[in-house]
Design a protein around this motif. Structure first.
Motif, short mmCIF file in Angstrom:
data_model
loop_
_atom_site.label_atom_id
_atom_site.label_comp_id
_atom_site.label_asym_id
_atom_site.label_seq_id
_atom_site.Cartn_x
_atom_site.Cartn_y
_atom_site.Cartn_z
N ALA A 50 -4.40 1.37 -1.71
CA ALA A 50 -3.74 0.48 -2.66
C ALA A 50 -2.91 1.24 -3.69
O ALA A 50 -1.91 0.74 -4.18
CB ALA A 50 -4.77 -0.40 -3.36
N THR A 74 0.82 -1.20 0.00
CA THR A 74 0.00 0.00 0.00
C THR A 74 0.86 1.26 0.00
O THR A 74 1.94 1.29 0.59
CB THR A 74 -0.93 0.04 1.22
OG1 THR A 74 -0.13 -0.05 2.41
CG2 THR A 74 -1.91 -1.10 1.19
N ASP A 112 2.93 2.81 -3.65
CA ASP A 112 2.51 1.42 -3.77
C ASP A 112 3.52 0.64 -4.61
O ASP A 112 4.18 1.18 -5.49
CB ASP A 112 1.13 1.33 -4.41
CG ASP A 112 1.04 2.10 -5.73
OD1 ASP A 112 1.19 3.34 -5.69
OD2 ASP A 112 0.86 1.47 -6.79
#
Length: 374
Positions: free
Chosen positions: A240, A163, A278
């Protein structure tokens, strides 16, 4: 050629286990990893790497290069070696640093035959202010064709995602007053922090399922009979994708401003750590690594469902990157625990240390010989 790499790994097994155990027994927090970084640097220099110490001005960072001086690609391995407070190497960075340095050394032994370069980076403080972010911002990783590192876990998983994270601190300033005799003269900074938490909690029902928002109050006043004139909260915002995080942060900043208006306090907002992007796994590179694990006897490779954050995400936005996991336990062991730290120096941990190092070296060879489409 991989047989030659395998033999080099066997020759180094005892040394690699000793390095991993040394770092395990000498845990150091981020940007204080003087013993750990020096241990890895000494190992690399013994094998003819040219090492830049205190790379980019970071006291425990380094850049180590073995150059064949022949045309070819450049493979990078990323070392981590910071520990956690009280727990020690509960995230297994003693193994990560050792496997990356070991893979670089093993690959260097055949580099004069195949051409190209191998670079091993010492990247401090992954748990807090990850040096990979600074390296990425300075354009360091643009010299690479592929970047790799391997993380110990309780199971072996393919490289997946991580993430994005943005750390944000909120400092509210008000005015002290006697909380009983003249509270009307005060401006309660703590009330602003409380409203900040309430506002963020209200936002939770309007975000996507991948979003995580979690924070603490680091300063909420000094005594119950004094209206607090300063209060501070720190939050991590995750999602995400980096783009989602940045949209989220803008919404939270508006909430924070509203909390200040509600009480009359003033507000200062700033990053208190570096933000991580990410992870974008390069699938061809990932499959090459998985195949090399299978060659070395590990066939049970699961999908990665980790929801944590790492500064290797910033690397993956620049160069083809993988960050798989290798299992070092036969039972469930959670990360950031003393049990995970102990597993790194177990018999299975030592066995997987060598296998992981070899898999990284094999994959580096595949890159250098154009067996992987990047």
């Amino acid at each position: 050629m991989k047989e030659l790499l395998f033999n080099e790994g066997q020759n180094l097994k005892e040394v690699l286990c000793e390095i991993s155990e040394y770092i395990y027994h000498n845990p150091e927090l981020g940007n204080q990893e003087f013993k750990s970084s020096e241990k890895l640097i000494s190992f690399l220099e013994e094998h003819n790497f040219i090492v830049e110490r205190e790379f980019l001005g970071l006291k425990t960072a380094f850049r180590a290069v073995y150059d064949s001086n022949k045309p070819g690609l450049t493979v990078g391995y990323l070392c981590e070696y910071d520990a956690l407070p009280e727990i020690g190497h509960g995230c297994g960075h003693n193994m990560i640093g050792t496997m990356s340095a070991g893979a670089g050394v093993i690959l260097s032994k055949i580099l004069d035959q195949v051409g190209g370069r191998v670079i091993v980076y010492g990247t401090p403080a992954e748990e807090t202010d990850g040096a990979k972010v600074i390296f990425a911002e300075q354009g360091v990783f643009e010299e690479l064709d592929a970047a790799m590192m391997l993380h110990p876990s309780d199971k072996t998983c393919a490289s997946g995602t991580s993430t994005a994270i943005y750390p944000l601190q909120f400092r509210y300033k008000g005015k002290t007053a006697h909380a009983a005799s003249c509270p009307q003269e005060g401006i309660n900074a703590l009330n602003s922090v409380i409203q900040l938490f309430n506002g963020i909690d209200a936002l939770r029902q309007h975000v996507t399922p991948d979003v995580r928002m979690h924070g603490i109050i680091t300063n909420g006043g000094v005594a119950a009979n004094i209206v607090p004139d300063e209060a501070v909260a720190q939050f991590y915002f995750r999602a995400a994708k980096k783009e989602t995080v940045m949209e989220l942060v803008e919404k939270v900043k508006n909430i924070a401003q509203g909390a200040a208006l509600m009480t009359g306090a003033t507000l200062e907002m700033e990053r208190f750590e570096l933000p991580y992007d990410d992870l974008r796994t390069h699938e061809n590179l990932s499959e090459a690594f998985n195949e090399n694990l299978r060659i070395l006897g590990i066939e049970d490779i699961e999908e990665n469902e980790d929801f944590g954050s790492s500064d290797i995400g910033n690397v993956s936005h620049i160069v083809p990157t993988i960050h798989p996991n290798i299992g070092i336990s036969n039972c469930r062991v959670i990360g950031h625990s003393r049990e995970m730290a102990d597993a790194t120096i177990s018999e299975l941990g030592h066995e997987r240390l060598l296998i992981g190092t070899l898999a990284l070296a094999y994959t580096g060879y595949d890159v250098l010989t154009n067996k992987v489409e990047l």
